[in-house]
Design a protein around this motif. Structure first.
Motif, short mmCIF file in Angstrom:
data_model
loop_
_atom_site.label_atom_id
_atom_site.label_comp_id
_atom_site.label_asym_id
_atom_site.label_seq_id
_atom_site.Cartn_x
_atom_site.Cartn_y
_atom_site.Cartn_z
N ALA A 196 0.83 -1.20 0.00
CA ALA A 196 0.00 0.00 0.00
C ALA A 196 0.87 1.26 0.00
CB ALA A 196 -0.94 0.00 1.21
N TYR A 197 1.98 1.21 0.70
CA TYR A 197 2.90 2.34 0.75
C TYR A 197 3.41 2.70 -0.65
CZ TYR A 197 7.01 5.14 2.01
OH TYR A 197 7.94 6.13 2.11
N HIS A 198 3.48 1.69 -1.52
CA HIS A 198 3.97 1.90 -2.89
C HIS A 198 2.83 2.00 -3.90
CE1 HIS A 198 8.18 1.40 -1.79
NE2 HIS A 198 7.82 0.39 -1.03
N GLY A 199 1.61 2.25 -3.42
CA GLY A 199 0.49 2.45 -4.31
C GLY A 199 -0.11 1.18 -4.89
N LEU A 200 0.14 0.06 -4.24
CA LEU A 200 -0.37 -1.22 -4.72
C LEU A 200 -1.37 -1.79 -3.72
CD1 LEU A 200 3.04 -2.82 -5.84
CD2 LEU A 200 1.38 -1.64 -7.29
N ALA A 201 -2.15 -2.75 -4.17
CA ALA A 201 -3.11 -3.43 -3.32
C ALA A 201 -2.90 -4.93 -3.42
CB ALA A 201 -4.54 -3.06 -3.72
N LEU A 202 -3.32 -5.64 -2.39
CA LEU A 202 -3.12 -7.09 -2.32
C LEU A 202 -4.44 -7.76 -1.99
CD1 LEU A 202 -0.25 -8.86 -0.33
CD2 LEU A 202 -2.63 -9.50 0.05
N ARG A 203 -4.69 -8.87 -2.66
CA ARG A 203 -5.85 -9.68 -2.31
C ARG A 203 -5.44 -11.14 -2.28
NH1 ARG A 203 -8.91 -12.83 -5.81
NH2 ARG A 203 -8.15 -12.88 -7.96
N VAL A 204 -6.12 -11.92 -1.43
CA VAL A 204 -5.87 -13.34 -1.35
C VAL A 204 -6.70 -14.04 -2.42
CG1 VAL A 204 -6.07 -15.41 0.08
CG2 VAL A 204 -5.31 -13.25 1.11
N ALA A 205 -6.04 -14.74 -3.33
CA ALA A 205 -6.74 -15.44 -4.42
C ALA A 205 -7.07 -16.87 -4.04
CB ALA A 205 -5.88 -15.42 -5.68
N LEU A 206 -6.28 -17.45 -3.14
CA LEU A 206 -6.48 -18.85 -2.76
C LEU A 206 -5.82 -19.07 -1.41
CD1 LEU A 206 -7.27 -21.86 -3.58
CD2 LEU A 206 -4.91 -22.06 -4.40
N THR A 207 -6.47 -19.84 -0.55
CA THR A 207 -5.86 -20.30 0.69
C THR A 207 -5.95 -21.81 0.74
OG1 THR A 207 -6.45 -18.28 1.89
CG2 THR A 207 -5.90 -20.21 3.21
N THR A 208 -4.84 -22.45 1.03
CA THR A 208 -4.80 -23.91 1.08
C THR A 208 -3.89 -24.35 2.22
OG1 THR A 208 -4.47 -25.91 -0.26
CG2 THR A 208 -2.85 -24.13 -0.53
#
Length: 236
Positions: free
Chosen positions: A176-188
């Motif tokens: 986020a500090y670098h202007g990006l976002a993260l999402r979890v696509a899969l949890t296993t």
């Protein structure tokens, strides 16, 4: 060393560089997002056996680039892509993280970095660079995330493995500090062999036992995420 010797060495390395459950889950998510791959320029940091780049090449990537700190991995990746008929779109570099591609940007960046929190890097049958991520598991993960924005195209994405017990919250804050976002696509769940569990940093094992690490008698499993990262507003 002759070409024949290099090929022989690469084949002998395959058992050490064999794909893991992490690799399988990463390929699964890449296959489910094939639209991000077709016609894309793709980079893999820590290319190992080369099988992830083989998967994206098969899905129609315009070009693939692999980087690994192990020379045997570079040789094995070249061999695999050549044997599968993708040698013409593939390049491999022996180097550390972003160094071989400074100044370059890619549409898709994939990585299964060593990020297991280990006090020791010795796991029988594996190279020291295979899994050890330092005491907090972030020895390579943090510099990877720090440099990611400088190597993605404006609409580019990254798809990477991320152990649940290596602070997903910290990774979200970093990107986020670098202007990006993260999402979890899969949890296993991934199996953690006893010899590997014995190497795990004790403070993390104590904190995560029963939370993201699940034990059933002598068997232990850890939660692992595949996460997608991109510019804020592009990752749903």
């Amino acid at each position: 060393m002759s070409n024949a010797s290099l090929l022989s060495s690469a084949r002998e390395s395959l058992s050490v560089l064999r794909p893991s459950e992490y690799t399988a889950a990463l390929i699964q998510v890449i296959q489910a997002n094939a639209d991000l791959v077709r016609g894309a320029t793709v980079l893999e940091i820590g290319s190992g056996s080369g099988v992830v780049l083989a998967a994206v090449a098969t899905l129609g990537a315009a070009s693939v680039c692999g980087i690994d700190i192990e020379q045997d991995a570079v040789a094995s990746g070249r061999l695999l892509l050549h044997e599968l008929g993708h040698g013409g779109v593939a390049e491999f570099h022996h180097g550390d993280l972003w160094e071989p591609v400074l100044g370059r940007r890619f549409d898709l960046i994939v990585a299964n970095l060593p990020h297991f929190p280990m006090a020791s890097s010795h796991v029988p049958g594996r190279l020291p660079s295979w899994s050890a991520g330092g005491p907090d598991g972030r020895y390579l993960l943090d510099p990877f995330l720090e440099g990611l924005g400088r190597h993605l195209t404006p609409l580019g994405r990254a798809i990477i493995t991320h152990n649940a017990f290596v602070s997903l919250e910290r990774s979200c804050e970093m990107v986020a500090y670098h202007g990006l976002a993260l999402r979890v696509a899969l949890t296993t769940l991934v199996y953690i062999p006893g010899d590997k569990l014995d190497c795990m940093a004790k403070h993390i094992l104590e904190a995560e036992d029963g939370r993201s690490i699940h034990r059933y008698g002598p068997y232990a499993f850890g939660e692992m995420h595949i996460v997608e990262i991109g510019a804020t507003g592009t990752v749903a």
